[in-house]
Design a protein around this motif. Sequence first.
Motif, PDB file in Angstrom:
ATOM      1  N   TYR A 228       0.835  -1.208   0.000  1.00  0.00           N
ATOM      2  CA  TYR A 228       0.000   0.000   0.000  1.00  0.00           C
ATOM      3  C   TYR A 228       0.869   1.257   0.000  1.00  0.00           C
ATOM      4  O   TYR A 228       0.603   2.223  -0.743  1.00  0.00           O
ATOM      5  N   THR A 229       1.925   1.257   0.823  1.00  0.00           N
ATOM      6  CA  THR A 229       2.820   2.410   0.881  1.00  0.00           C
ATOM      7  C   THR A 229       3.506   2.633  -0.461  1.00  0.00           C
ATOM      8  O   THR A 229       3.652   3.774  -0.916  1.00  0.00           O
ATOM      9  N   GLU A 230       3.926   1.549  -1.108  1.00  0.00           N
ATOM     10  CA  GLU A 230       4.535   1.690  -2.428  1.00  0.00           C
ATOM     11  C   GLU A 230       3.537   2.293  -3.418  1.00  0.00           C
ATOM     12  O   GLU A 230       3.876   3.215  -4.181  1.00  0.00           O
ATOM     13  N   ARG A 231       2.294   1.789  -3.416  1.00  0.00           N
ATOM     14  CA  ARG A 231       1.288   2.326  -4.344  1.00  0.00           C
ATOM     15  C   ARG A 231       1.034   3.807  -4.057  1.00  0.00           C
ATOM     16  O   ARG A 231       0.904   4.623  -4.997  1.00  0.00           O
ATOM     17  N   PHE A 232       0.919   4.154  -2.787  1.00  0.00           N
ATOM     18  CA  PHE A 232       0.680   5.541  -2.379  1.00  0.00           C
ATOM     19  C   PHE A 232       1.835   6.426  -2.862  1.00  0.00           C
ATOM     20  O   PHE A 232       1.623   7.501  -3.459  1.00  0.00           O
ATOM     21  N   THR A 233       3.077   5.977  -2.639  1.00  0.00           N
ATOM     22  CA  THR A 233       4.239   6.761  -3.040  1.00  0.00           C
ATOM     23  C   THR A 233       4.279   6.925  -4.554  1.00  0.00           C
ATOM     24  O   THR A 233       4.542   8.021  -5.074  1.00  0.00           O
ATOM     25  N   ILE A 312       1.721   9.371   3.809  1.00  0.00           N
ATOM     26  CA  ILE A 312       2.440   8.159   3.395  1.00  0.00           C
ATOM     27  C   ILE A 312       3.073   7.530   4.632  1.00  0.00           C
ATOM     28  O   ILE A 312       3.800   8.195   5.372  1.00  0.00           O
ATOM     29  N   PRO A 313       2.831   6.257   4.893  1.00  0.00           N
ATOM     30  CA  PRO A 313       3.443   5.611   6.067  1.00  0.00           C
ATOM     31  C   PRO A 313       4.964   5.566   5.951  1.00  0.00           C
ATOM     32  O   PRO A 313       5.523   5.523   4.844  1.00  0.00           O
ATOM     33  N   ASN A 314       5.633   5.572   7.094  1.00  0.00           N
ATOM     34  CA  ASN A 314       7.090   5.512   7.118  1.00  0.00           C
ATOM     35  C   ASN A 314       7.532   4.055   7.203  1.00  0.00           C
ATOM     36  O   ASN A 314       7.750   3.516   8.284  1.00  0.00           O
ATOM     37  N   ASN A 315       7.658   3.429   6.051  1.00  0.00           N
ATOM     38  CA  ASN A 315       8.118   2.045   6.025  1.00  0.00           C
ATOM     39  C   ASN A 315       8.836   1.765   4.707  1.00  0.00           C
ATOM     40  O   ASN A 315       8.973   2.649   3.852  1.00  0.00           O
ATOM     41  N   ALA A 316       9.304   0.527   4.552  1.00  0.00           N
ATOM     42  CA  ALA A 316      10.141   0.175   3.415  1.00  0.00           C
ATOM     43  C   ALA A 316       9.423   0.280   2.083  1.00  0.00           C
ATOM     44  O   ALA A 316      10.074   0.393   1.028  1.00  0.00           O
ATOM     45  N   GLY A 317       8.104   0.248   2.061  1.00  0.00           N
ATOM     46  CA  GLY A 317       7.385   0.397   0.806  1.00  0.00           C
ATOM     47  C   GLY A 317       7.658   1.737   0.149  1.00  0.00           C
ATOM     48  O   GLY A 317       7.618   1.852  -1.080  1.00  0.00           O
ATOM     49  N   TYR A 318       7.947   2.759   0.978  1.00  0.00           N
ATOM     50  CA  TYR A 318       8.247   4.091   0.445  1.00  0.00           C
ATOM     51  C   TYR A 318       9.524   4.092  -0.384  1.00  0.00           C
ATOM     52  O   TYR A 318       9.644   4.840  -1.361  1.00  0.00           O
ATOM     53  N   PHE A 319      10.509   3.253  -0.030  1.00  0.00           N
ATOM     54  CA  PHE A 319      11.795   3.281  -0.725  1.00  0.00           C
ATOM     55  C   PHE A 319      11.725   2.691  -2.133  1.00  0.00           C
ATOM     56  O   PHE A 319      12.561   3.013  -2.982  1.00  0.00           O
ATOM     57  N   ARG A 320      10.778   1.820  -2.378  1.00  0.00           N
ATOM     58  CA  ARG A 320      10.786   1.010  -3.608  1.00  0.00           C
ATOM     59  C   ARG A 320      10.782   1.824  -4.904  1.00  0.00           C
ATOM     60  O   ARG A 320      11.497   1.484  -5.842  1.00  0.00           O
ATOM     61  N   PRO A 321      10.004   2.918  -5.019  1.00  0.00           N
ATOM     62  CA  PRO A 321       9.986   3.637  -6.298  1.00  0.00           C
ATOM     63  C   PRO A 321      11.119   4.656  -6.444  1.00  0.00           C
ATOM     64  O   PRO A 321      11.198   5.330  -7.465  1.00  0.00           O
TER      65      PRO A 321
END
Length: 586
Positions: A228-233, A312-321
């Motif tokens: 979800y965080t990746e999609r949001f980012t 956006i949550p602060n987790n590893a999903g944010y780093f992916r893009p």
Amino acid sequence: MEALDVSMPEEARDPFTLDIIKNALAAIADEMAITVARTARSFVVKEALDFSTALFNADGELIAQGTCLPLHMGAMPFAVEAIQRAFGGDMRPGDVYVTNDPWDGSTHLPDVVCVKPVFMAGELVGYAAALAHQTDIGGRVAGGNASDSTEIYQEGLRLPPVRLYDGGEPVDAIFRIIARNVRVPDTVLGDIRSEVAACAIGERQLIDLIGKYGKGPFEAWCQELLDYTERFTRSEIAKLPDGSYRFTDWIDDDGIDPDPIVFACCITVHGDDLTVDFEGTAPQVRGAINSVFPFTASAAWACVRAVLDGDIPNNAGYFRPIEVKAPERSIVNAFPPSPVAARGLAGFRIADAVMGCLAQIVPDLVPASGGNAPEAGISLGGYQPDGTPFVYLEFLVGSWGGGPHRDGMDACTGIIVNYSNTPVELLETEQPLLVERYSFVDDSGGPGEYRGGLALDRRLRFLYDEGIVQVRSDRRHVPPYGLNDGATGAPSDVRIRRAGGEVEQMPSKFLTPLVRDDVIEIRLASGGGYGRAFDRDPERVLADAREEKVSVSHAAEAYGVVLGGTPLAIDREATRARRESTSAGR
């Protein structure tokens, strides 16, 4: 170890449960942070709040970070990865691991990272981690932040990933090694134990949370949260205009060689992907301001995070893009045995370069550069009359640059750090110092339609017979930049007023002995301005003058606003004439 069953019926993936778990994880990480703040011993941790806390899943992916330093967000996963690499399947319940090696889990020696694996029924389900900047880590200079060290071996005790607790029992040898190598062992070990306590809180509460959902479903929820965080980012990045955007900034020098050091950044937006590339940045330098890659990546991620949606949550999903590229053996990706103790300065200039790019992408969001990051670091060491060592360590924060819609905030922590001020009363109580001045500098804010925040002046009188002071500062020759025709901020300045009365102009980075009644005088750089100064609302200039932030003469010279009378008021006809004549002459 048997893998967790992460399968979950699609109908079970409701957004309400996802939000509850997201907030619960964040609350646990915050509870860990509160534990550190309440139990730490040093000013730099309990008052300045130079620490971070985080939770990770069993794979070592960041699932939550405490409300701490954004600059640590992207670096802490490297610590968990280092622990996994070193201990793999040899972890046991009750273990706590520690590292401060810049190339094996940390970013410089003062940042000691504690990692505690979390087990349920003998099965690894996650990690709790805490990082704290120690008051001292040994080495040639008290405080562990000297800019003029030339190799990592001069900078202090270097711990690869090792067990600090073995099955719940402290590893006495490691504690004794730390105690024998630092100047203030009670303070340092007290801060490390506060990290261990925070990890214990994180372990207990994470187990309780997992128990409510079951190990398999919880792991599935964590993966859903990361996705979800990746999609949001990605959705936020997709809103940005495609293209490549470049910006260059400089550090004055490295404290050894006099030449300015270039930080080049290029941000490329392509659909829902974003790349931050530091190609063209200077090679690693002789002085200790080099940055290792995890610190560089973390600074870049934190800056981009600042211009995206705050939810956006602060987790590893944010780093992916977001890909970060840094040339090997450059000042933003230094290799051993480079000195890196004062790498914070490189991190702040990395942030300035990244924000300069982002100002072209989202001009309505990004302010001008400021002296707001803690670019000025002071460490002072010596011995009390009874022979006991003392160490004073403090990082001074300044003011923000002017922004698209408002003036730069005065005396506020930087975008990528959540530093706090050390109260003067506490400092004077526990250190051999008298604070003679802690004030704003009038007329210092970079002129603009929205002016930069004011510079700060800090003066510290030394009260013992002798000591050694080390100062790491910058923005002496390359002041904080303005944006959209705003002027640069005022440069920094450091002087020593000796007990005999003479005043020594000091370089921005230096090490020098002190004697009783010597005074350290540090003026921080101010924030740059945003927009043309002559477009500033005269009422704003008047308000600044009434608050003594701007003098009458500076109001006329910098802003074309003529003030006079009692009470102070705007001479509107003279102001109109001055602005018209000055603009015509440019």
